[in-house]
Design a protein around this motif. Structure first.
Motif, PDB file in Angstrom:
ATOM      1  N   MET A  62       0.495  -1.126   0.091  1.00  0.00           N
ATOM      2  CA  MET A  62      -0.289  -0.003  -0.170  1.00  0.00           C
ATOM      3  C   MET A  62       0.891   1.990   0.604  1.00  0.00           C
ATOM      4  O   MET A  62       0.218   2.353  -0.811  1.00  0.00           O
ATOM      5  N   ILE A  63       2.364   1.578   0.831  1.00  0.00           N
ATOM      6  CA  ILE A  63       2.658   2.257   0.938  1.00  0.00           C
ATOM      7  C   ILE A  63       3.130   2.035  -0.844  1.00  0.00           C
ATOM      8  O   ILE A  63       4.056   3.900  -0.826  1.00  0.00           O
ATOM      9  N   LEU A  64       3.913   1.189  -1.377  1.00  0.00           N
ATOM     10  CA  LEU A  64       4.939   1.205  -2.516  1.00  0.00           C
ATOM     11  C   LEU A  64       3.028   1.595  -3.560  1.00  0.00           C
ATOM     12  O   LEU A  64       4.320   3.048  -3.995  1.00  0.00           O
ATOM     13  N   GLY A  65       2.004   1.742  -3.232  1.00  0.00           N
ATOM     14  CA  GLY A  65       1.575   2.335  -4.103  1.00  0.00           C
ATOM     15  C   GLY A  65       1.412   3.533  -4.031  1.00  0.00           C
ATOM     16  O   GLY A  65       1.153   4.246  -4.897  1.00  0.00           O
ATOM     17  N   GLN A  66       1.446   4.042  -2.939  1.00  0.00           N
ATOM     18  CA  GLN A  66       1.198   5.379  -3.006  1.00  0.00           C
ATOM     19  C   GLN A  66       2.194   5.701  -3.523  1.00  0.00           C
ATOM     20  O   GLN A  66       2.496   6.959  -4.437  1.00  0.00           O
ATOM     21  N   HIS A  72       3.568   8.971 -10.556  1.00  0.00           N
ATOM     22  CA  HIS A  72       2.329   9.207 -11.851  1.00  0.00           C
ATOM     23  C   HIS A  72       0.974   9.066 -11.206  1.00  0.00           C
ATOM     24  O   HIS A  72       0.486   7.838 -11.159  1.00  0.00           O
ATOM     25  N   PRO A  73       0.287  10.572 -11.559  1.00  0.00           N
ATOM     26  CA  PRO A  73      -0.930  10.422 -10.944  1.00  0.00           C
ATOM     27  C   PRO A  73      -2.093   9.640 -11.216  1.00  0.00           C
ATOM     28  O   PRO A  73      -3.148   8.509 -10.773  1.00  0.00           O
ATOM     29  N   PHE A  74      -1.725   8.265 -12.918  1.00  0.00           N
ATOM     30  CA  PHE A  74      -2.577   8.273 -13.138  1.00  0.00           C
ATOM     31  C   PHE A  74      -2.471   6.946 -14.055  1.00  0.00           C
ATOM     32  O   PHE A  74      -2.444   5.899 -14.635  1.00  0.00           O
ATOM     33  N   ILE A  75      -1.832   6.404 -12.786  1.00  0.00           N
ATOM     34  CA  ILE A  75      -1.207   4.700 -12.662  1.00  0.00           C
ATOM     35  C   ILE A  75      -2.358   4.025 -12.272  1.00  0.00           C
ATOM     36  O   ILE A  75      -3.125   3.786 -11.798  1.00  0.00           O
ATOM     37  N   ASN A  76      -2.396   2.241 -12.714  1.00  0.00           N
ATOM     38  CA  ASN A  76      -3.350   1.630 -12.031  1.00  0.00           C
ATOM     39  C   ASN A  76      -3.109   0.569 -12.059  1.00  0.00           C
ATOM     40  O   ASN A  76      -2.282  -0.269 -11.971  1.00  0.00           O
ATOM     41  N   LEU A  77      -3.188   0.722 -10.503  1.00  0.00           N
ATOM     42  CA  LEU A  77      -2.866  -0.412  -9.038  1.00  0.00           C
ATOM     43  C   LEU A  77      -3.841  -1.272  -9.126  1.00  0.00           C
ATOM     44  O   LEU A  77      -4.491  -1.469  -9.055  1.00  0.00           O
ATOM     45  N   VAL A  78      -3.335  -2.972  -9.552  1.00  0.00           N
ATOM     46  CA  VAL A  78      -3.981  -3.800  -9.020  1.00  0.00           C
ATOM     47  C   VAL A  78      -2.717  -4.448  -8.237  1.00  0.00           C
ATOM     48  O   VAL A  78      -2.192  -4.799  -8.227  1.00  0.00           O
ATOM     49  N   TYR A  79      -3.587  -4.829  -6.316  1.00  0.00           N
ATOM     50  CA  TYR A  79      -2.800  -5.553  -5.560  1.00  0.00           C
ATOM     51  C   TYR A  79      -3.711  -6.824  -5.827  1.00  0.00           C
ATOM     52  O   TYR A  79      -4.437  -6.869  -6.467  1.00  0.00           O
ATOM     53  N   TYR A  88     -10.873  -5.261   0.303  1.00  0.00           N
ATOM     54  CA  TYR A  88     -11.948  -3.322   0.688  1.00  0.00           C
ATOM     55  C   TYR A  88     -10.495  -2.577   0.963  1.00  0.00           C
ATOM     56  O   TYR A  88     -10.146  -1.078   0.624  1.00  0.00           O
ATOM     57  N   GLU A  89      -9.326  -3.042   1.675  1.00  0.00           N
ATOM     58  CA  GLU A  89      -8.508  -1.858   1.583  1.00  0.00           C
ATOM     59  C   GLU A  89      -8.094  -1.570   0.448  1.00  0.00           C
ATOM     60  O   GLU A  89      -7.303  -0.312  -0.288  1.00  0.00           O
ATOM     61  N   ALA A  90      -7.350  -2.696  -0.667  1.00  0.00           N
ATOM     62  CA  ALA A  90      -7.316  -1.952  -1.768  1.00  0.00           C
ATOM     63  C   ALA A  90      -7.735  -0.812  -2.590  1.00  0.00           C
ATOM     64  O   ALA A  90      -7.614  -0.022  -3.060  1.00  0.00           O
ATOM     65  N   MET A  91      -9.004  -1.166  -2.806  1.00  0.00           N
ATOM     66  CA  MET A  91     -10.401  -0.473  -3.137  1.00  0.00           C
ATOM     67  C   MET A  91     -10.547   0.758  -2.538  1.00  0.00           C
ATOM     68  O   MET A  91     -10.778   2.276  -3.451  1.00  0.00           O
ATOM     69  N   ALA A  92     -10.690   0.661  -0.961  1.00  0.00           N
ATOM     70  CA  ALA A  92     -10.709   1.990  -0.279  1.00  0.00           C
ATOM     71  C   ALA A  92      -8.835   3.455  -1.018  1.00  0.00           C
ATOM     72  O   ALA A  92      -9.289   4.539  -0.497  1.00  0.00           O
ATOM     73  N   ASN A  93      -8.063   2.409  -0.980  1.00  0.00           N
ATOM     74  CA  ASN A  93      -6.766   3.171  -1.774  1.00  0.00           C
ATOM     75  C   ASN A  93      -7.115   3.290  -3.438  1.00  0.00           C
ATOM     76  O   ASN A  93      -6.215   3.730  -3.771  1.00  0.00           O
ATOM     77  N   ARG A  94      -7.917   4.057  -3.370  1.00  0.00           N
ATOM     78  CA  ARG A  94      -8.317   4.007  -4.947  1.00  0.00           C
ATOM     79  C   ARG A  94      -7.558   3.234  -6.054  1.00  0.00           C
ATOM     80  O   ARG A  94      -6.970   3.394  -7.418  1.00  0.00           O
ATOM     81  N   ALA A  95      -7.485   1.420  -6.231  1.00  0.00           N
ATOM     82  CA  ALA A  95      -6.530   0.423  -7.171  1.00  0.00           C
ATOM     83  C   ALA A  95      -7.655   0.813  -8.382  1.00  0.00           C
ATOM     84  O   ALA A  95      -8.731   1.022  -8.323  1.00  0.00           O
ATOM     85  N   SER A  96      -7.024   0.180  -9.298  1.00  0.00           N
ATOM     86  CA  SER A  96      -7.854  -0.069 -10.554  1.00  0.00           C
ATOM     87  C   SER A  96      -8.265  -1.458 -10.284  1.00  0.00           C
ATOM     88  O   SER A  96      -9.344  -1.903 -10.429  1.00  0.00           O
ATOM     89  N   GLY A  97      -7.605  -2.781  -9.708  1.00  0.00           N
ATOM     90  CA  GLY A  97      -8.438  -3.626  -9.035  1.00  0.00           C
ATOM     91  C   GLY A  97      -7.905  -4.503  -7.730  1.00  0.00           C
ATOM     92  O   GLY A  97      -6.630  -4.089  -7.502  1.00  0.00           O
ATOM     93  N   CYS A  98      -8.437  -6.022  -7.855  1.00  0.00           N
ATOM     94  CA  CYS A  98      -7.844  -7.066  -6.966  1.00  0.00           C
ATOM     95  C   CYS A  98      -7.327  -7.809  -7.046  1.00  0.00           C
ATOM     96  O   CYS A  98      -9.272  -8.371  -7.695  1.00  0.00           O
ATOM     97  N   LEU A  99      -6.266  -8.832  -7.729  1.00  0.00           N
ATOM     98  CA  LEU A  99      -6.539 -10.377  -7.859  1.00  0.00           C
ATOM     99  C   LEU A  99      -6.419 -11.156  -6.571  1.00  0.00           C
ATOM    100  O   LEU A  99      -5.224 -10.762  -5.992  1.00  0.00           O
ATOM    101  N   LEU A 100      -6.455 -12.797  -6.882  1.00  0.00           N
ATOM    102  CA  LEU A 100      -5.872 -12.529  -5.967  1.00  0.00           C
ATOM    103  C   LEU A 100      -5.048 -14.188  -6.452  1.00  0.00           C
ATOM    104  O   LEU A 100      -4.725 -14.318  -7.827  1.00  0.00           O
ATOM    105  N   HIS A 101      -4.203 -14.193  -5.552  1.00  0.00           N
ATOM    106  CA  HIS A 101      -2.652 -15.060  -6.237  1.00  0.00           C
ATOM    107  C   HIS A 101      -2.867 -16.386  -7.081  1.00  0.00           C
ATOM    108  O   HIS A 101      -2.353 -16.683  -7.261  1.00  0.00           O
TER     109      HIS A 101
END
Length: 269
Positions: A62-66, A72-79, A88-101
């Protein structure tokens, strides 16, 4: 599209690289197991998308994502996570998406095609370089103040060179025209470079300067500039060269003839 993959898992890095190559064949993919190495790379070029493993150790994902969003303000982050509750934490940080391993190829493909910030859209740029008339550099609409006046001139030299790497020697030659002790001038240039870095860091704009050992360049695609717009759009540009160019700097006079010749060639369009 330029994509960053950061995970400690070698198999996951390989898997994601293969899936991205399959579903987004024109993309450049950079894979890292170390978050500091990934962050260092992200400071040198524009990143459109990043897949970040939430198991990262050196820097929390999450810190790396910030950090990446600051660059890069328009980067698409996928956790990437092993727990659905992390979504929930990923999307609360305005991520583009979240994937399971254990995600499928289709799920990775969905993230590649369902971006929060579509790549290639007109993205507003925070910086504007005015070169016609006197040189000025604006960020968020306000002129930037540097500690040393020469720092602004260093930036002008980099913009004049339009993205080409400019050596320390070339910068010194422009600034002082062989006047004085070159060793002292080298020491002074180091201070100017530090001032430039400090100022841009405070403004969260370190990615607009591309550094190599002994040289620097402006990232021409990350700033707005009247000169760049005019060279690209010619007579359709809203900026027009009429003989005035970085007037406060004596070295700029050497470029007037080149700009005049370019301007005359536009008459054929």
């Amino acid at each position: 599209m330029t994509i960053l993959v950061v995970t400690n898992d070698a198999k996951e890095r390989k898997y994601l690289a293969e899936v991205i190559a399959k579903h987004s064949p024109g993309s450049e993919v950079f894979c890292y197991k170390s978050s500091p190495e990934a962050l260092a790379m992200a400071r040198t070029r524009l990143i459109d998308m990043a897949f970040l493993d939430m198991r990262l150790l050196e820097i929390d994902a999450m810190i790396l994502g910030q950090y990446l969003k600051d660059l890069h303000p328009f980067i698409n982050l996928v956790y990437m996570t092993g727990r659905k509750s992390d979504a929930y934490e990923a999307m609360a940080n305005r991520a583009s998406g979240c994937l399971l391993h254990s995600c499928s190829d289709e799920e990775v493909c969905n993230e590649l095609t369902s971006l929060r910030f579509p790549v290639g859209q007109d993205r507003p740029k925070r910086c504007f370089a005015q070169t016609f008339g006197n040189f000025e550099f604006f960020v968020d609409g306000a002129p930037v103040a540097f500690k040393y006046s020469r720092t602004k001139e260093v930036l002008a030299i980099l913009i004049n060179n339009r993205g080409a790497q400019t050596t320390n020697g070339e910068i010194i030659a422009n600034l002082w025209e062989d006047d004085g002790d070159p060793e002292k001038k080298g020491s002074y240039l180091r201070n100017l470079r530090q001032d430039l870095n400090n100022t841009l860091t405070k403004l969260k704009l370190t990615d607009i300067i591309l550094k190599q050992r002994g040289s620097m360049a402006i990232a021409a695609d990350r700033i707005e500039c009247d000169l760049f717009d005019w060279l690209e759009k010619k007579q359709k540009s809203r900026y027009q060269y009429i003989g005035d160019y970085m007037n406060q700097y004596s070295w700029s006079e050497y470029y007037h003839s080149d700009l005049d010749e370019i301007s005359y060639s536009f008459d054929d369009y």
